[in-house]
Design a protein around this motif. Structure first.
Motif, PDB file in Angstrom:
ATOM      1  N   LEU A 213       0.825  -1.204   0.000  1.00 49.17           N
ATOM      2  CA  LEU A 213       0.000   0.000   0.000  1.00 49.17           C
ATOM      3  C   LEU A 213       0.861   1.257   0.000  1.00 49.17           C
ATOM      4  O   LEU A 213       1.954   1.275   0.572  1.00 49.17           O
ATOM      5  CB  LEU A 213      -0.903   0.017   1.235  1.00 49.17           C
ATOM      6  N   SER A 214       0.336   2.304  -0.608  1.00 46.37           N
ATOM      7  CA  SER A 214       1.010   3.604  -0.559  1.00 46.37           C
ATOM      8  C   SER A 214       0.864   4.169   0.856  1.00 46.37           C
ATOM      9  O   SER A 214       0.004   3.731   1.626  1.00 46.37           O
ATOM     10  CB  SER A 214       0.366   4.565  -1.557  1.00 46.37           C
ATOM     11  N   PRO A 215       1.697   5.151   1.219  1.00 46.78           N
ATOM     12  CA  PRO A 215       1.550   5.758   2.550  1.00 46.78           C
ATOM     13  C   PRO A 215       0.143   6.290   2.802  1.00 46.78           C
ATOM     14  O   PRO A 215      -0.371   6.187   3.910  1.00 46.78           O
ATOM     15  CB  PRO A 215       2.582   6.882   2.534  1.00 46.78           C
ATOM     16  N   GLU A 216      -0.484   6.856   1.774  1.00 45.66           N
ATOM     17  CA  GLU A 216      -1.836   7.383   1.930  1.00 45.66           C
ATOM     18  C   GLU A 216      -2.836   6.259   2.185  1.00 45.66           C
ATOM     19  O   GLU A 216      -3.721   6.375   3.036  1.00 45.66           O
ATOM     20  CB  GLU A 216      -2.253   8.175   0.681  1.00 45.66           C
ATOM     21  N   GLU A 217      -2.693   5.153   1.437  1.00 46.59           N
ATOM     22  CA  GLU A 217      -3.605   4.024   1.628  1.00 46.59           C
ATOM     23  C   GLU A 217      -3.402   3.363   2.986  1.00 46.59           C
ATOM     24  O   GLU A 217      -4.358   2.883   3.603  1.00 46.59           O
ATOM     25  CB  GLU A 217      -3.392   2.983   0.532  1.00 46.59           C
ATOM     26  N   ARG A 218      -2.158   3.339   3.446  1.00 48.46           N
ATOM     27  CA  ARG A 218      -1.852   2.616   4.682  1.00 48.46           C
ATOM     28  C   ARG A 218      -2.566   3.217   5.888  1.00 48.46           C
ATOM     29  O   ARG A 218      -2.908   2.508   6.817  1.00 48.46           O
ATOM     30  CB  ARG A 218      -0.337   2.597   4.911  1.00 48.46           C
ATOM     31  N   ILE A 219      -2.803   4.525   5.860  1.00 47.00           N
ATOM     32  CA  ILE A 219      -3.486   5.146   7.001  1.00 47.00           C
ATOM     33  C   ILE A 219      -4.989   5.265   6.787  1.00 47.00           C
ATOM     34  O   ILE A 219      -5.721   5.670   7.697  1.00 47.00           O
ATOM     35  CB  ILE A 219      -2.901   6.539   7.328  1.00 47.00           C
ATOM     36  N   SER A 220      -5.467   4.875   5.603  1.00 43.54           N
ATOM     37  CA  SER A 220      -6.886   5.031   5.292  1.00 43.54           C
ATOM     38  C   SER A 220      -7.700   3.833   5.764  1.00 43.54           C
ATOM     39  O   SER A 220      -7.290   2.679   5.609  1.00 43.54           O
ATOM     40  CB  SER A 220      -7.085   5.205   3.782  1.00 43.54           C
ATOM     41  N   ALA A 221      -8.867   4.121   6.338  1.00 39.56           N
ATOM     42  CA  ALA A 221      -9.786   3.048   6.728  1.00 39.56           C
ATOM     43  C   ALA A 221     -10.508   2.474   5.520  1.00 39.56           C
ATOM     44  O   ALA A 221     -11.226   1.476   5.645  1.00 39.56           O
ATOM     45  CB  ALA A 221     -10.807   3.584   7.722  1.00 39.56           C
ATOM     46  N   TYR A 222     -10.313   3.082   4.357  1.00 41.29           N
ATOM     47  CA  TYR A 222     -11.052   2.691   3.163  1.00 41.29           C
ATOM     48  C   TYR A 222     -10.138   2.048   2.117  1.00 41.29           C
ATOM     49  O   TYR A 222     -10.428   2.052   0.932  1.00 41.29           O
ATOM     50  CB  TYR A 222     -11.759   3.918   2.562  1.00 41.29           C
ATOM     51  N   ASN A 223      -8.997   1.493   2.564  1.00 40.06           N
ATOM     52  CA  ASN A 223      -8.091   0.870   1.606  1.00 40.06           C
ATOM     53  C   ASN A 223      -8.557  -0.541   1.267  1.00 40.06           C
ATOM     54  O   ASN A 223      -9.480  -1.078   1.883  1.00 40.06           O
ATOM     55  CB  ASN A 223      -6.657   0.876   2.153  1.00 40.06           C
ATOM     56  N   ARG A 224      -7.891  -1.166   0.316  1.00 40.40           N
ATOM     57  CA  ARG A 224      -8.384  -2.448  -0.212  1.00 40.40           C
ATOM     58  C   ARG A 224      -8.182  -3.624   0.739  1.00 40.40           C
ATOM     59  O   ARG A 224      -8.700  -4.711   0.479  1.00 40.40           O
ATOM     60  CB  ARG A 224      -7.727  -2.735  -1.563  1.00 40.40           C
ATOM     61  N   HIS A 225      -7.453  -3.443   1.830  1.00 44.61           N
ATOM     62  CA  HIS A 225      -7.288  -4.524   2.811  1.00 44.61           C
ATOM     63  C   HIS A 225      -8.317  -4.461   3.940  1.00 44.61           C
ATOM     64  O   HIS A 225      -8.354  -5.338   4.797  1.00 44.61           O
ATOM     65  CB  HIS A 225      -5.888  -4.476   3.428  1.00 44.61           C
ATOM     66  N   MET A 226      -9.143  -3.411   3.937  1.00 43.62           N
ATOM     67  CA  MET A 226     -10.100  -3.223   5.027  1.00 43.62           C
ATOM     68  C   MET A 226     -11.506  -3.574   4.563  1.00 43.62           C
ATOM     69  O   MET A 226     -11.829  -3.507   3.373  1.00 43.62           O
ATOM     70  CB  MET A 226     -10.085  -1.763   5.511  1.00 43.62           C
ATOM     71  N   ALA A 227     -12.357  -3.936   5.521  1.00 44.38           N
ATOM     72  CA  ALA A 227     -13.761  -4.136   5.217  1.00 44.38           C
ATOM     73  C   ALA A 227     -14.400  -2.789   4.921  1.00 44.38           C
ATOM     74  O   ALA A 227     -13.821  -1.728   5.168  1.00 44.38           O
ATOM     75  CB  ALA A 227     -14.467  -4.818   6.390  1.00 44.38           C
ATOM     76  N   GLU A 228     -15.623  -2.810   4.411  1.00 47.15           N
ATOM     77  CA  GLU A 228     -16.324  -1.583   4.040  1.00 47.15           C
ATOM     78  C   GLU A 228     -16.350  -0.580   5.195  1.00 47.15           C
ATOM     79  O   GLU A 228     -16.779  -0.892   6.303  1.00 47.15           O
ATOM     80  CB  GLU A 228     -17.770  -1.922   3.646  1.00 47.15           C
ATOM     81  N   GLY A 229     -15.853   0.632   4.930  1.00 47.21           N
ATOM     82  CA  GLY A 229     -15.913   1.687   5.925  1.00 47.21           C
ATOM     83  C   GLY A 229     -15.024   1.501   7.127  1.00 47.21           C
ATOM     84  O   GLY A 229     -15.115   2.250   8.092  1.00 47.21           O
TER      85      GLY A 229
END
Length: 307
Positions: A213-229
């Motif tokens: 993941l990019s640094p931005e994705e890594r801190i996001s709750a909405y990245n592709r490794h997380m469940a919805e929301g």
């Protein structure tokens, strides 16, 4: 309700708790343990570390909380949310339709107000948090206030807070404050017993799997490794069964404050209040001012801000 009364009541709530169309089995429901702030900070910290939460009874002046509830509902009444002619401190929900869009806009104004800021930063709470954090406490600018009508399906799915605050320190403390009495049937927060260790494990697994993941994705709750929301689950009974534990509820009162770990898994249940009271609460986050702060939380809460 006094702490002594808490210890002798029924083992589970009298009223079945529901969330997202499912009822929590009585065997999977228990009670939070209340804490008298007078036991001292050392004992309070030990309870927080051991249990992942501490439910502080009467930390805030009761009258201050009721006065603030009345003030908030006075400003929301113009949307049609409150039953006309009713006592605003009770917050009886209108049986007629209300203007949801206007209510949302009004709520965004209220969380930017000096009155709300003052409520969140009242001396009894600020001084306590300085002592609890053993330094100068920093109150995040992004603060959330919610109202929930009775007899609606609204309920917060299970999650832990660090999912939304990964851009700063993990040494966070959430304060959830009922703005008025919130007995269990009104659907206040419920905590998955012992789940602060489970949340810590889940976060470690996420971090281990996030190398792509990019640094931005890594801190996001909405990245592709997380469940919805960023939610863990909307199925609270299944979670309790899967981890062989219980959801802990409480009859919260005006003046109470619950502190919980950023790893503690929690949710809310539906407001089933038979008196048709609106559930009103706020959740705010503290940390030591010297620790790294998630820059995304340096802005006021806005609907759709993806946090």
């Amino acid at each position: 309700m006094s702490i002594a009364a808490e210890t002798i009541r029924a083992e589970t709530p009298e009223f079945p708790l529901t969330a997202h169309g499912k009822t929590l089995p009585a065997v999977r429901v228990g009670w939070l343990t209340p804490t008298d702030p007078a036991i001292g900070l050392g004992a309070i910290r030990r309870r927080y570390l051991d249990d992942g939460y501490v439910w502080l009874k009467g930390l805030l002046p009761h009258a201050n909380v009721i006065d603030f509830r009345r003030w908030v509902l006075e400003h929301l009444a113009m949307t049609g949310l409150v039953e006309p002619g009713s006592d605003l401190s009770l917050g009886i929900a209108s049986t007629a339709a209300f203007d949801r869009s206007l209510a949302d806009r009004r709520l965004m104004s209220l969380v930017r107000s000096a009155a709300y800021e003052g409520f969140c930063a009242q001396p009894s709470l600020t001084c306590f948090m300085d002592d609890f954090l053993q330094g100068i406490s920093y109150l995040h600018k992004r603060k959330i206030m919610r109202f929930v009508q009775p007899d609606t399906p609204t309920a917060t799915p299970a999650h832990y807070d660090l999912v939304y605050l990964r851009g700063g320190t993990s040494r966070l403390v959430t304060a959830w404050i009922p703005i008025g009495d919130i007995p269990a049937e009104m659907g206040g927060l419920v905590y998955l017993e012992g789940s602060h260790a489970l949340g810590l494990k889940m976060e470690a697994e996420f971090q281990a799997a996030s190398g792509d993941l990019s640094p931005e994705e890594r801190i996001s709750a909405y990245n592709r490794h997380m469940a919805e929301g960023g939610w863990i689950s909307k199925d609270l009974p299944d979670m309790a069964e899967r981890f062989d534990t219980r959801w802990l509820a409480a009859d919260y009162e005006a003046g109470d404050v619950v502190l919980h770990s950023p790893y503690m898994i929690h949710a809310s249940t539906a407001n089933q209040d038979r008196s048709r009271r609106l559930r009103l609460s706020t959740d705010i986050r503290y940390q030591n001012v010297d620790d790294e702060i998630d820059a995304r939380w340096n802005n006021h809460w806005s609907l759709g801000d993806m946090l």
